[in-house]
Design an enzyme around this catalytic site. Structure first.
Site, PDB file in Angstrom:
ATOM      1  N   ARG A  50       0.836  -1.215   0.000  1.00 20.87           N
ATOM      2  CA  ARG A  50       0.000   0.000   0.000  1.00 20.87           C
ATOM      3  C   ARG A  50       0.872   1.268   0.000  1.00 20.87           C
ATOM      4  O   ARG A  50       0.570   2.256   0.668  1.00 20.87           O
ATOM      5  CB  ARG A  50      -0.950   0.022   1.211  1.00 20.87           C
ATOM      6  CG  ARG A  50      -1.890  -1.142   1.265  1.00 20.87           C
ATOM      7  CD  ARG A  50      -2.862  -1.216   0.099  1.00 20.87           C
ATOM      8  NE  ARG A  50      -3.564  -2.478   0.141  1.00 20.87           N
ATOM      9  CZ  ARG A  50      -3.160  -3.574  -0.531  1.00 20.87           C
ATOM     10  NH1 ARG A  50      -2.099  -3.547  -1.332  1.00 20.87           N
ATOM     11  NH2 ARG A  50      -3.826  -4.699  -0.429  1.00 20.87           N
ATOM     12  N   SER A 103     -10.768  -1.499   3.626  1.00 21.70           N
ATOM     13  CA  SER A 103     -10.008  -1.743   4.863  1.00 21.70           C
ATOM     14  C   SER A 103      -9.521  -0.404   5.388  1.00 21.70           C
ATOM     15  O   SER A 103      -8.810   0.314   4.687  1.00 21.70           O
ATOM     16  CB  SER A 103      -8.805  -2.640   4.587  1.00 21.70           C
ATOM     17  OG  SER A 103      -9.259  -3.871   4.104  1.00 21.70           O
ATOM     18  N   GLU A 149      -5.016   3.325   6.757  1.00 18.67           N
ATOM     19  CA  GLU A 149      -4.728   3.229   5.323  1.00 18.67           C
ATOM     20  C   GLU A 149      -5.418   4.393   4.591  1.00 18.67           C
ATOM     21  O   GLU A 149      -4.941   4.887   3.582  1.00 18.67           O
ATOM     22  CB  GLU A 149      -5.253   1.886   4.792  1.00 18.67           C
ATOM     23  CG  GLU A 149      -4.933   1.644   3.332  1.00 18.67           C
ATOM     24  CD  GLU A 149      -5.364   0.257   2.867  1.00 18.67           C
ATOM     25  OE1 GLU A 149      -5.120  -0.726   3.607  1.00 18.67           O
ATOM     26  OE2 GLU A 149      -5.936   0.154   1.784  1.00 18.67           O
TER      27      GLU A 149
HETATM   28  C1  LIG Z   1     -15.582  -1.309  -0.746  1.00 14.17           C
HETATM   29  C2  LIG Z   1     -14.116  -1.044  -0.911  1.00 14.17           C
HETATM   30  C3  LIG Z   1     -13.257  -2.096  -1.133  1.00 14.17           C
HETATM   31  C4  LIG Z   1     -11.883  -1.870  -1.297  1.00 14.17           C
HETATM   32  N1  LIG Z   1     -11.069  -2.922  -1.536  1.00 14.17           N
HETATM   33  C5  LIG Z   1      -9.750  -2.710  -1.715  1.00 14.17           C
HETATM   34  C6  LIG Z   1      -8.871  -3.800  -1.985  1.00 14.17           C
HETATM   35  O1  LIG Z   1      -9.282  -4.956  -2.105  1.00 14.17           O
HETATM   36  N2  LIG Z   1      -7.558  -3.534  -2.145  1.00 14.17           N
HETATM   37  C7  LIG Z   1      -7.055  -2.254  -2.046  1.00 14.17           C
HETATM   38  O2  LIG Z   1      -5.835  -2.069  -2.211  1.00 14.17           O
HETATM   39  N3  LIG Z   1      -7.850  -1.197  -1.777  1.00 14.17           N
HETATM   40  C8  LIG Z   1      -9.183  -1.404  -1.621  1.00 14.17           C
HETATM   41  N4  LIG Z   1     -10.004  -0.335  -1.363  1.00 14.17           N
HETATM   42  C9  LIG Z   1      -9.425   1.015  -1.175  1.00 14.17           C
HETATM   43  C10 LIG Z   1      -9.319   1.860  -2.461  1.00 14.17           C
HETATM   44  O3  LIG Z   1     -10.286   1.450  -3.431  1.00 14.17           O
HETATM   45  C11 LIG Z   1      -7.919   1.764  -3.072  1.00 14.17           C
HETATM   46  O4  LIG Z   1      -6.938   2.294  -2.188  1.00 14.17           O
HETATM   47  C12 LIG Z   1      -7.801   2.531  -4.401  1.00 14.17           C
HETATM   48  O5  LIG Z   1      -6.562   2.251  -4.982  1.00 14.17           O
HETATM   49  C13 LIG Z   1      -7.949   4.040  -4.257  1.00 14.17           C
HETATM   50  O6  LIG Z   1      -8.126   4.586  -5.544  1.00 14.17           O
HETATM   51  P1  LIG Z   1      -8.896   5.962  -5.783  1.00 14.17           P
HETATM   52  O7  LIG Z   1      -8.820   6.269  -7.231  1.00 14.17           O
HETATM   53  O8  LIG Z   1     -10.237   5.918  -5.184  1.00 14.17           O
HETATM   54  O9  LIG Z   1      -7.945   6.936  -4.994  1.00 14.17           O
HETATM   55  P2  LIG Z   1      -8.321   8.184  -4.058  1.00 14.17           P
HETATM   56  O10 LIG Z   1      -8.971   7.681  -2.810  1.00 14.17           O
HETATM   57  O11 LIG Z   1      -9.024   9.224  -4.836  1.00 14.17           O
HETATM   58  O12 LIG Z   1      -6.851   8.675  -3.713  1.00 14.17           O
HETATM   59  C14 LIG Z   1      -5.936   7.887  -2.976  1.00 14.17           C
HETATM   60  C15 LIG Z   1      -4.601   8.614  -2.931  1.00 14.17           C
HETATM   61  O13 LIG Z   1      -4.040   8.642  -4.239  1.00 14.17           O
HETATM   62  C16 LIG Z   1      -3.832   9.990  -4.696  1.00 14.17           C
HETATM   63  N5  LIG Z   1      -4.125   9.989  -6.126  1.00 14.17           N
HETATM   64  C17 LIG Z   1      -5.236   9.520  -6.754  1.00 14.17           C
HETATM   65  N6  LIG Z   1      -5.090   9.608  -8.080  1.00 14.17           N
HETATM   66  C18 LIG Z   1      -3.869  10.142  -8.307  1.00 14.17           C
HETATM   67  C19 LIG Z   1      -3.128  10.478  -9.479  1.00 14.17           C
HETATM   68  N7  LIG Z   1      -3.630  10.285 -10.705  1.00 14.17           N
HETATM   69  N8  LIG Z   1      -1.894  11.001  -9.335  1.00 14.17           N
HETATM   70  C20 LIG Z   1      -1.372  11.222  -8.103  1.00 14.17           C
HETATM   71  N9  LIG Z   1      -2.014  10.941  -6.956  1.00 14.17           N
HETATM   72  C21 LIG Z   1      -3.253  10.402  -7.067  1.00 14.17           C
HETATM   73  C22 LIG Z   1      -4.780  10.832  -3.869  1.00 14.17           C
HETATM   74  O14 LIG Z   1      -4.316  12.172  -3.769  1.00 14.17           O
HETATM   75  C23 LIG Z   1      -4.733  10.084  -2.535  1.00 14.17           C
HETATM   76  O15 LIG Z   1      -3.594  10.435  -1.786  1.00 14.17           O
HETATM   77  C24 LIG Z   1     -11.386  -0.545  -1.210  1.00 14.17           C
HETATM   78  C25 LIG Z   1     -12.262   0.536  -0.995  1.00 14.17           C
HETATM   79  C26 LIG Z   1     -13.616   0.287  -0.849  1.00 14.17           C
HETATM   80  C27 LIG Z   1     -14.549   1.442  -0.653  1.00 14.17           C
END
Ligand SMILES: Cc1cc2nc3c(=O)[nH]c(=O)nc-3n(C[C@H](O)[C@H](O)[C@H](O)COP(=O)(O)OP(=O)(O)OC[C@H]3O[C@@H](n4cnc5c(N)ncnc54)[C@H](O)[C@@H]3O)c2cc1C
Length: 302
Positions: free
Chosen positions: A175, A225, A295
């Site tokens: 992560r 998580s 996280e």
């Molecule tokens: C129901 C559910 C299940 C999940 N299951 C998992 C799982 O199985 N495994 C897992 O790893 N995670 C899981 N997650 C957590 C989440 O989906 C992941 O961490 C995912 O990678 C976040 O992506 P996001 O686009 O929503 O990022 P955001 O939440 O929008 O951003 C996360 C971070 O990345 C940065 N960021 C986003 N895009 C960019 C970019 N293009 N350039 C630079 N920085 C950027 C943001 O500033 C922030 O710091 C889950 C979440 C939910 C709600």
């Protein structure tokens, strides 16, 4: 209209590219969070670069938003500019490689892999984030992680230059990547998969989706998580052993179905969620001596 807003609109793509006082509860999977002073959605690298340069020049803080699925925004909101990557969602397949925009949802990317009979991305189909967010977090599930498939990324650095980086330069670990500490914005990424059988790929995706539905409280808003997995332990088990299954602060609750998830059970505020997390950390530390690290990212003043 303030001078900054006029300039921001010009930078981010013209009329309609910026909203003000945008409720962040519409952009986070927790469904909480107050307004962002500015919410910009540029559509190309130049607009993204101009938007960032303007914010830096005017000393307005900015935040890059993927799908907000790992994000808790303060109830008081954010006084800066949220820059959404939602318009960076192109996708092209060449042989075993898929090049995609940072704002493309992983579910869409996984569908593209399936349609192209490419295997290796099934693990990501149910993670509700974008490619950019997944690279930043090195997202993973069911034995797979972004690190295994990512070949390279195109990023924008702090000076507005476009760089092409190999995945091995991103320090991808559990992560973690070095993208945020280096101030990069991911614009595109390329993954390398392997030829596979469509039916088998589809079956694997359905199997993993069923496992998620069975084990995770997908019927409630959450950020997945809430805590990182502490070495040698599982966060959910530690929380359960601390007697916190179903424990509630305001409208936020430790999921009864999966203790590793904090859910927005009933009109929770971000303050409820954070206070619940704090109490979980305290009780787990007392019970097992283990420090739980969040996280989920935080944005705004708490
Ligand atoms: C129901 C559910 C299940 C999940 N299951 C998992 C799982 O199985 N495994 C897992 O790893 N995670 C899981 N997650 C957590 C989440 O989906 C992941 O961490 C995912 O990678 C976040 O992506 P996001 O686009 O929503 O990022 P955001 O939440 O929008 O951003 C996360 C971070 O990345 C940065 N960021 C986003 N895009 C960019 C970019 N293009 N350039 C630079 N920085 C950027 C943001 O500033 C922030 O710091 C889950 C979440 C939910 C709600």
């Amino acid at each position: 209209m303030s001078d900054f807003l006029i300039e921001l609109e010009k930078a981010a793509g013209g009329v309609g590219s910026v909203r003000t006082n945008e409720p962040m509860k519409h952009h986070t999977t927790f469904r909480t969070g107050g307004p962002a002073a500015y919410f910009a959605a540029p559509s190309c690298v130049k607009e993204l670069s101009d938007t960032v340069k303007l914010c830096r020049g005017e000393e307005i803080p900015y935040y890059i938003l993927g799908n907000g699925s790992n994000l808790l925004v303060s109830d008081a909101g954010y006084r800066g500019a949220v820059i959404s990557m939602e318009n960076f969602c192109g996708c092209a397949v060449t042989g075993d490689r898929i090049r995609a925009g940072a704002g493309l949802l992983l579910s869409r990317l996984a569908r593209k892999a399936l349609e192209s009979s490419l295997t290796g991305f099934e693990f990501a189909a149910g993670i509700p984030g974008t490619l950019g967010g997944a690279v930043v977090m090195n997202a993973g599930a069911y034995g797979g992680e972004i690190k295994q498939v990512l070949q390279s990324v195109t990023v924008l650095n702090k000076s507005g230059e476009v760089l092409e980086l190999e995945a091995k330069d991103l320090d991808l670990g559990y992560r973690h990547s070095n993208i945020l500490e280096r101030g990069y914005i991911v614009v595109e990424g390329e993954i390398l998969l392997e030829p596979g059988e469509s039916a088998a790929i589809k079956a694997r995706m359905e199997e993993l989706a069923a496992r998620r539905r069975e084990k995770q409280p997908l019927e409630y808003p959450s950020a997945g998580s809430t805590f990182k997995r502490p070495e040698g332990h599982f966060a959910g088990r530690l929380i359960e052993e601390a007697g916190l299954r179903g424990f509630q602060v305001g409208g936020a609750q430790v999921s009864e179905k999966h203790c590793g998830f904090v859910i927005n059970r009933n009109h929770a505020t971000s303050a409820d969620i954070l206070e619940l997390c704090r109490q979980i950390q305290e009780r787990v530390k007392l019970q097992s001596g283990v420090d739980l690290e969040m996280e989920v990212r935080r944005l705004g003043d708490f």
